[in-house]
Design a protein around this motif. Structure first.
Motif, PDB file in Angstrom:
ATOM      1  N   UNK A 210       0.839  -1.219   0.000  1.00 46.69           N
ATOM      2  CA  UNK A 210       0.000   0.000   0.000  1.00 46.69           C
ATOM      3  C   UNK A 210       0.870   1.263   0.000  1.00 46.69           C
ATOM      4  N   UNK A 211       1.811   1.302  -0.926  1.00 44.33           N
ATOM      5  CA  UNK A 211       2.601   2.522  -1.083  1.00 44.33           C
ATOM      6  C   UNK A 211       1.903   3.403  -2.101  1.00 44.33           C
ATOM      7  N   UNK A 212       1.496   4.596  -1.668  1.00 44.65           N
ATOM      8  CA  UNK A 212       0.790   5.504  -2.576  1.00 44.65           C
ATOM      9  C   UNK A 212       1.775   6.536  -3.109  1.00 44.65           C
ATOM     10  N   UNK A 213       1.882   6.593  -4.426  1.00 39.68           N
ATOM     11  CA  UNK A 213       2.737   7.621  -5.030  1.00 39.68           C
ATOM     12  C   UNK A 213       2.027   8.972  -4.913  1.00 39.68           C
ATOM     13  N   UNK A 214       2.787  10.025  -4.737  1.00 38.76           N
ATOM     14  CA  UNK A 214       2.170  11.356  -4.700  1.00 38.76           C
ATOM     15  C   UNK A 214       1.774  11.746  -6.127  1.00 38.76           C
ATOM     16  N   UNK A 215       0.767  12.616  -6.205  1.00 36.72           N
ATOM     17  CA  UNK A 215       0.315  13.059  -7.525  1.00 36.72           C
ATOM     18  C   UNK A 215       1.454  13.775  -8.251  1.00 36.72           C
ATOM     19  N   UNK A 216       2.239  14.527  -7.491  1.00 38.78           N
ATOM     20  CA  UNK A 216       3.339  15.269  -8.108  1.00 38.78           C
ATOM     21  C   UNK A 216       4.359  14.296  -8.722  1.00 38.78           C
ATOM     22  N   UNK A 217       4.651  13.237  -7.995  1.00 33.62           N
ATOM     23  CA  UNK A 217       5.610  12.240  -8.497  1.00 33.62           C
ATOM     24  C   UNK A 217       5.084  11.610  -9.783  1.00 33.62           C
ATOM     25  N   UNK A 218       3.784  11.300  -9.805  1.00 32.31           N
ATOM     26  CA  UNK A 218       3.199  10.679 -11.001  1.00 32.31           C
ATOM     27  C   UNK A 218       3.237  11.645 -12.190  1.00 32.31           C
ATOM     28  N   UNK A 219       2.981  12.932 -11.901  1.00 33.53           N
ATOM     29  CA  UNK A 219       3.060  13.922 -12.992  1.00 33.53           C
ATOM     30  C   UNK A 219       4.497  14.044 -13.491  1.00 33.53           C
ATOM     31  N   UNK A 220       5.443  14.056 -12.555  1.00 33.07           N
ATOM     32  CA  UNK A 220       6.848  14.131 -12.965  1.00 33.07           C
ATOM     33  C   UNK A 220       7.245  12.899 -13.775  1.00 33.07           C
ATOM     34  N   UNK A 221       6.693  11.756 -13.377  1.00 34.30           N
ATOM     35  CA  UNK A 221       6.989  10.519 -14.114  1.00 34.30           C
ATOM     36  C   UNK A 221       6.495  10.640 -15.552  1.00 34.30           C
ATOM     37  N   UNK A 222       5.289  11.190 -15.722  1.00 35.18           N
ATOM     38  CA  UNK A 222       4.770  11.374 -17.078  1.00 35.18           C
ATOM     39  C   UNK A 222       5.663  12.325 -17.875  1.00 35.18           C
ATOM     40  N   UNK A 223       6.140  13.375 -17.211  1.00 36.46           N
ATOM     41  CA  UNK A 223       7.029  14.329 -17.880  1.00 36.46           C
ATOM     42  C   UNK A 223       8.310  13.631 -18.350  1.00 36.46           C
ATOM     43  N   UNK A 224       8.874  12.800 -17.503  1.00 37.75           N
ATOM     44  CA  UNK A 224      10.097  12.069 -17.874  1.00 37.75           C
ATOM     45  C   UNK A 224       9.797  11.112 -19.040  1.00 37.75           C
ATOM     46  N   UNK A 225       8.621  10.475 -18.992  1.00 38.87           N
ATOM     47  CA  UNK A 225       8.233   9.583 -20.095  1.00 38.87           C
ATOM     48  C   UNK A 225       8.186  10.343 -21.416  1.00 38.87           C
ATOM     49  N   UNK A 226       7.564  11.528 -21.374  1.00 43.72           N
ATOM     50  CA  UNK A 226       7.426  12.306 -22.619  1.00 43.72           C
ATOM     51  C   UNK A 226       8.801  12.735 -23.111  1.00 43.72           C
ATOM     52  N   UNK A 227       9.628  13.191 -22.168  1.00 42.15           N
ATOM     53  CA  UNK A 227      10.957  13.692 -22.530  1.00 42.15           C
ATOM     54  C   UNK A 227      11.783  12.609 -23.225  1.00 42.15           C
ATOM     55  N   UNK A 228      11.662  11.383 -22.747  1.00 43.60           N
ATOM     56  CA  UNK A 228      12.488  10.309 -23.293  1.00 43.60           C
ATOM     57  C   UNK A 228      11.706   9.385 -24.220  1.00 43.60           C
ATOM     58  N   UNK A 229      10.530   9.846 -24.626  1.00 47.88           N
ATOM     59  CA  UNK A 229       9.766   9.130 -25.630  1.00 47.88           C
ATOM     60  C   UNK A 229       9.448   7.693 -25.206  1.00 47.88           C
ATOM     61  N   UNK A 230       9.074   7.534 -23.912  1.00 49.28           N
ATOM     62  CA  UNK A 230       8.677   6.207 -23.415  1.00 49.28           C
ATOM     63  C   UNK A 230       7.165   6.213 -23.201  1.00 49.28           C
ATOM     64  N   UNK A 231       6.566   5.057 -23.341  1.00 48.86           N
ATOM     65  CA  UNK A 231       5.133   4.962 -23.083  1.00 48.86           C
ATOM     66  C   UNK A 231       4.903   4.825 -21.578  1.00 48.86           C
ATOM     67  N   UNK A 232       3.794   5.381 -21.119  1.00 53.77           N
ATOM     68  CA  UNK A 232       3.438   5.262 -19.699  1.00 53.77           C
ATOM     69  C   UNK A 232       2.308   4.237 -19.571  1.00 53.77           C
ATOM     70  N   UNK A 233       2.623   3.121 -18.910  1.00 49.56           N
ATOM     71  CA  UNK A 233       1.610   2.086 -18.658  1.00 49.56           C
ATOM     72  C   UNK A 233       1.211   2.177 -17.192  1.00 49.56           C
ATOM     73  N   UNK A 234      -0.077   2.422 -16.936  1.00 45.97           N
ATOM     74  CA  UNK A 234      -0.559   2.375 -15.555  1.00 45.97           C
ATOM     75  C   UNK A 234      -1.229   1.016 -15.345  1.00 45.97           C
ATOM     76  N   UNK A 235      -0.711   0.266 -14.396  1.00 48.85           N
ATOM     77  CA  UNK A 235      -1.331  -1.004 -14.020  1.00 48.85           C
ATOM     78  C   UNK A 235      -2.365  -0.693 -12.934  1.00 48.85           C
ATOM     79  N   UNK A 236      -3.633  -0.585 -13.380  1.00 49.59           N
ATOM     80  CA  UNK A 236      -4.724  -0.194 -12.475  1.00 49.59           C
ATOM     81  C   UNK A 236      -5.567  -1.410 -12.074  1.00 49.59           C
ATOM     82  N   UNK A 237      -4.941  -2.568 -12.102  1.00 55.10           N
ATOM     83  CA  UNK A 237      -5.679  -3.808 -11.865  1.00 55.10           C
ATOM     84  C   UNK A 237      -6.255  -3.856 -10.449  1.00 55.10           C
ATOM     85  N   UNK A 238      -5.495  -3.391  -9.461  1.00 61.50           N
ATOM     86  CA  UNK A 238      -6.001  -3.407  -8.085  1.00 61.50           C
ATOM     87  C   UNK A 238      -6.498  -2.034  -7.636  1.00 61.50           C
TER      88      UNK A 238
END
Ligand SMILES: *Cc1c(COP(=O)(O)O)cnc(C)c1O
Length: 435
Positions: A210-238
């Motif tokens: 039950x580790x919850x990422x902060x919204x800011x961290x998730x937004x920063x992660x998306x920014x890094x994904x865009x910068x390096x042209x990586x796809x962002x997969x969210x595993x929302x299964x649980x």
């Protein structure tokens, strides 16, 4: 009980924590053969968000069966599938401004993850996938590579390749944004990390504690994904299907993942069902490239549609889950404060919360005590150190209160027992007083 020992494999897991024979269930309750009632705060590990045998979908399913509706349909177009797609599009995707096509995979979460990672690799022509410490994505080999847990990884029997593990939010302590590290290694051609196809991440790590990422961290992660042209997969299964208080766990974050995996509570009735949501331009599958015999569980289409119609046509259910989530936060904070002695902390968000006991023995003692009092609740995390609340989201207020009262008693007992005796404690004096 003998038949389970004699004939069923040793691989059993949850059954070991709750050694009873269960045979009936309704809403937030499970019943064993001896007629004992248990409040279910495990709820199929997040598969029964709408409770056991939800009466709102039961009739719909029975009618469908009675009318000889298609049960197994491979990936044929069926009316049940068409209606599910329509309802999901109208009530989930469109109101959230999400533009995805849906892939039906084999009906387990791990198969959806396999498909998501495979697609990301095929579309980008790259192999490496970034995954995170304490992540859990399933136990088939591709998904297992992205899973952190050494117990599960150890069973693979082959090397688990094609991923690079990075520290999740909070892994290196407060105030350290681990996405900055990810960005740094991707900028450095000598970091030893190959340019990835994708990042796969849970917004709240369920099995990982039950580790919850902060919204800011998730937004920063998306920014890094865009910068390096990586796809962002969210595993929302649980975390998805309402567990955090919104249908998708990322809705309020302000990110738009390229690929999303859903399973567990998506089928609504506990029926096996899994999908991958894909941005249309990434849907570069060739026909049949990722197939599977059980991609058309039409019973699940019927109940998944009913679940969306009953709970997700407006915001009432979502607001109710958020209200209950606040109650849980409030109660858990009080329990930790009262009995924790600074050793216990709370974690998570919405109805996806837990108590971190740091020590797996303490957490285990709490769940055992709870079971004695009629509450089924499990632990998660690397050392099974987190007591994890996963009760059905439809739980009545009284039963939510009752379940947490049991947790409070169990914590009280477990903490009293694990506390070292005070130095001035005079054992014989104590015996004399008791006598
Ligand atoms: C449960 C889970 C899976 C795996 O799903 P299975 O149906 O058990 O294969 C994958 N990812 C997450 C986040 C999960 O919680």
């Amino acid at each position: 009980m003998k038949i389970f020992e004699e004939v069923e494999s040793e691989v059993q897991s949850y059954a070991r924590s709750f050694p009873r024979v269960f045979h009936r269930a309704q809403g937030e309750f499970l019943y064993d053969e001896d007629g004992n009632e248990y409040l279910d705060f495990l709820a199929g590990a997040g598969t029964l968000n709408y409770g056991h045998n939800n009466p709102l979908f039961k009739e719909t399913l029975l009618e469908y069966i009675h009318s000889d509706g298609i049960t197994h349909g491979l990936d044929l177009h069926t009316r049940a599938k068409g209606e599910f797609l329509q309802v999901f599009s109208d009530h989930i995707l469109k109101p959230r401004n999400l533009d995805y096509v849906m892939q039906f995979t084999g009906p387990t979460g791990t198969n959806a993850v396999e498909a998501a990672m495979k697609l990301a690799r095929n579309v980008t022509g790259r192999e490496n996938v970034i995954c995170f410490t304490n992540g859990f994505h399933g136990v088939s080999l591709g998904a297992l590579a992205a899973t952190g847990n050494s117990h599960h990884r150890g069973a693979a029997g082959v090397s688990l390749n094609g991923v690079t593990r990075m520290p999740y939010d909070g892994y290196l302590g407060e105030g350290i944004d681990t996405t900055a590290y990810l960005d740094k290694v991707l900028c450095d051609s000598s970091s030893g990390v190959d340019t990835p196809a994708a990042v796969i991440v849970e917004t709240v790590q369920g099995e990982g504690g039950i580790n919850a990422a902060s919204f800011e961290w998730l937004r920063n992660l998306q920014t890094v994904c865009k910068k390096h042209d990586m796809l962002l997969i969210i595993d929302d299964i649980q975390a998805g299907c309402g567990r955090t208080g919104t249908f998708f766990s990322f809705e309020d974050v302000g990110i738009q993942p390229d690929i999303v995996t859903l399973s567990k509570s998506l089928g609504g009735y506990g029926l096996p069902f899994a999908v991958v949501l894909i941005k249309p331009e990434l849907d570069q599958w060739k026909p049949g490239e990722h197939n599977g015999t059980f991609r058309g569980n039409n019973f699940a289409f019927v109940t998944a549609k009913a679940a969306i119609e009953h709970y997700w046509q407006d915001t009432a259910f979502s607001r109710d889950v958020q209200r209950k989530g606040e109650y849980v936060s409030h109660r858990l904070a009080a329990i930790v404060e009262k009995y924790g002695d600074g050793n216990l902390t709370t974690r998570g968000r919405g109805m996806f919360q837990g108590i971190n006991c740091v020590d797996g023995e303490v957490a285990g003692a709490i769940t055992r005590q709870a079971f004695k009092r009629g509450l089924i609740i499990e632990t998660s995390g690397a050392d099974d150190q987190v007591v994890k609340l996963l009760c059905p989201l439809i739980i009545g207020d009284e039963n939510l209160e009752r379940g947490i009262d049991i947790i409070e008693q169990a914590v009280k007992d477990a903490c009293a027992r694990s506390k070292p005796l005070p130095e001035e404690f005079d054992f014989f004096d104590n015996v004399r007083r008791i006598a």
